[in-house]
Design an enzyme around this catalytic site. Sequence first.
Site, PDB file in Angstrom:
ATOM      1  CE  LYS A  28      -3.038   0.570   3.433  1.00 22.72           C
ATOM      2  NZ  LYS A  28      -3.464   1.987   4.257  1.00 22.72           N
ATOM      3  CB  SER A  29       4.017   2.218   1.982  1.00 27.90           C
ATOM      4  OG  SER A  29       3.332   2.171   3.216  1.00 27.90           O
ATOM      5  NE  ARG A  33       6.135   6.708   1.143  1.00 29.35           N
ATOM      6  CZ  ARG A  33       5.113   6.379   2.001  1.00 29.35           C
ATOM      7  NH1 ARG A  33       4.194   5.741   1.703  1.00 29.35           N
ATOM      8  NH2 ARG A  33       5.137   6.826   3.135  1.00 29.35           N
ATOM      9  N   GLY A 101      -5.216   7.752   5.383  1.00 28.27           N
ATOM     10  CA  GLY A 101      -4.328   8.911   5.985  1.00 28.27           C
ATOM     11  C   GLY A 101      -3.203   8.993   5.160  1.00 28.27           C
ATOM     12  NE  ARG A 129      -5.796   7.897  10.816  1.00 29.87           N
ATOM     13  CZ  ARG A 129      -5.021   7.299   9.956  1.00 29.87           C
ATOM     14  NH1 ARG A 129      -5.760   6.542   8.949  1.00 29.87           N
ATOM     15  NH2 ARG A 129      -3.766   7.155  10.191  1.00 29.87           N
ATOM     16  CG  ASP A 327      -0.034   0.115   9.836  1.00 30.49           C
ATOM     17  OD1 ASP A 327      -0.444   0.854  10.417  1.00 30.49           O
ATOM     18  OD2 ASP A 327       0.428   0.658   8.452  1.00 30.49           O
ATOM     19  NE  ARG A 358      -5.302   0.298  13.180  1.00 32.85           N
ATOM     20  CZ  ARG A 358      -4.442   0.260  12.079  1.00 32.85           C
ATOM     21  NH1 ARG A 358      -3.161   0.678  12.076  1.00 32.85           N
ATOM     22  NH2 ARG A 358      -5.017   0.465  10.875  1.00 32.85           N
ATOM     23  NE  ARG A 403      -2.820  -1.927   8.554  1.00 37.87           N
ATOM     24  CZ  ARG A 403      -2.596  -2.077   7.450  1.00 37.87           C
ATOM     25  NH1 ARG A 403      -2.623  -3.440   7.101  1.00 37.87           N
ATOM     26  NH2 ARG A 403      -2.270  -1.235   6.564  1.00 37.87           N
TER      27      ARG A 403
END
Length: 450
Positions: A28-29, A33, A101, A129, A327, A358, A403
Amino acid sequence: MSGHGTPIPMTSRRASPLKGEAHVPGDKSISHRSLILGAMAVGETKISGLLEGEDVLDTAKAMQAFGAEVVNHGGGEWSVFGVGVGGFAEPENVIDCGNSGTGVRLIMGAMATSPITATFTGDASLNKRPMARVTDPLALFGAQSVGREGGRLPMTIVGAAEPVPVRYEVPVPSAQVKSAVLLAGLNAPGKTVVIEREATRDHSERMLAGFGAEITVEDTKEGRVITLTGQPELKPQVIAVPRDPSSAAFPVCAALITPGSDVLVPGIGLNPTRAGLFYTLQDMGADLTFENPRTEGGEPVADLRAKYSPDMKGIEVPPERAASMIDEYPVLSVVASFATGTTMMAGVKELRVKESDRIDAMAKGLRANGVTVEEGEDWWSVEGCGPEGVKGGGTAESFLDHRIAMSFMVMGMGAQNPVSVDDGSPIATSFPIFERLMGDLGASIIRTDG
């Protein structure tokens, strides 16, 4: 279907041992990007293996709104035709980042040093957030922001017409904040410097260098010092996105707690700033091995093999490892429930401002399934019930957090009784094929909405 749709209750129960290969989605990261840096390069960036979850698709739509052309060729193959650093157009409409986020904070950074104005919003979870952690450093470049009380979305950013370079020390370990500042620094003249006291995931630095930016990373007494020279011409790239270690965590952890399991998860990105969970599981005594280690696209990659591990012990997770597995604490706490002894997780205050709080969300759900949990402001501990000792039988609230939902689905695969979540719809934000993939391995997850 995500946190702004109809709730999808789900139940997971112990079925057969988990066997086979689990091909998890792209990281995902790196997917976020790739799209953003592709949009800031000049020419066509080709991306394969892009994660096609809702979060990343929202970022793709946003890049189109800022003037880049984004083409989906199918099968995870995408092209981005970039507009160059400083080339963003002003979007005509509000940018909706859904649950992401990462997406909203990185995009805010990327546009903050251009003379354009953009308004950002998200779903019910994202709009709670904190965004001040990003807008505060962006103000140093000359950007202005107006949002709801407490620096929350919806928020309008007025980009700096004449940006100045910035020297910024990141106050809490956050790759999103660091990356937002670096992306803003791309269109500021001179050198932008970011100082991290604690290293976080470094995909932005690796990828900026890959796109041709002049960037140096130096470990010093005051921390990691990242220096970026502004206003480069970024060159388009061909990117093969490695598979996501945060998604791999779920089939890996499920195999460790489900009797008779043996699962291979191929092609996982093992960037050292992301792999903390796997080392922690090995420290607990998990039968988890890295096979066929290699380098792909500048990132370390390996195949993970996980087998049922009835001899796991509770440990104290080193707090300095937190940034490399932030995470993964929810699913780690599930594994800790099946270990012998207590697992202590400290230095994890950041978990309280993720998609949900969380620590609170996991503590409530674990207790509902017969597990003893203690918590403080920046720590929590889980008392293991031993292999096959978790009662289950409870329903956990997902708090619109993908998650949390997946972690309790994993718990049900090893617990004595079925485990339910009130809403599994947020899973689609990061892992749209989760139910199918786990089902193919032998898990039993059912939607219980009537």
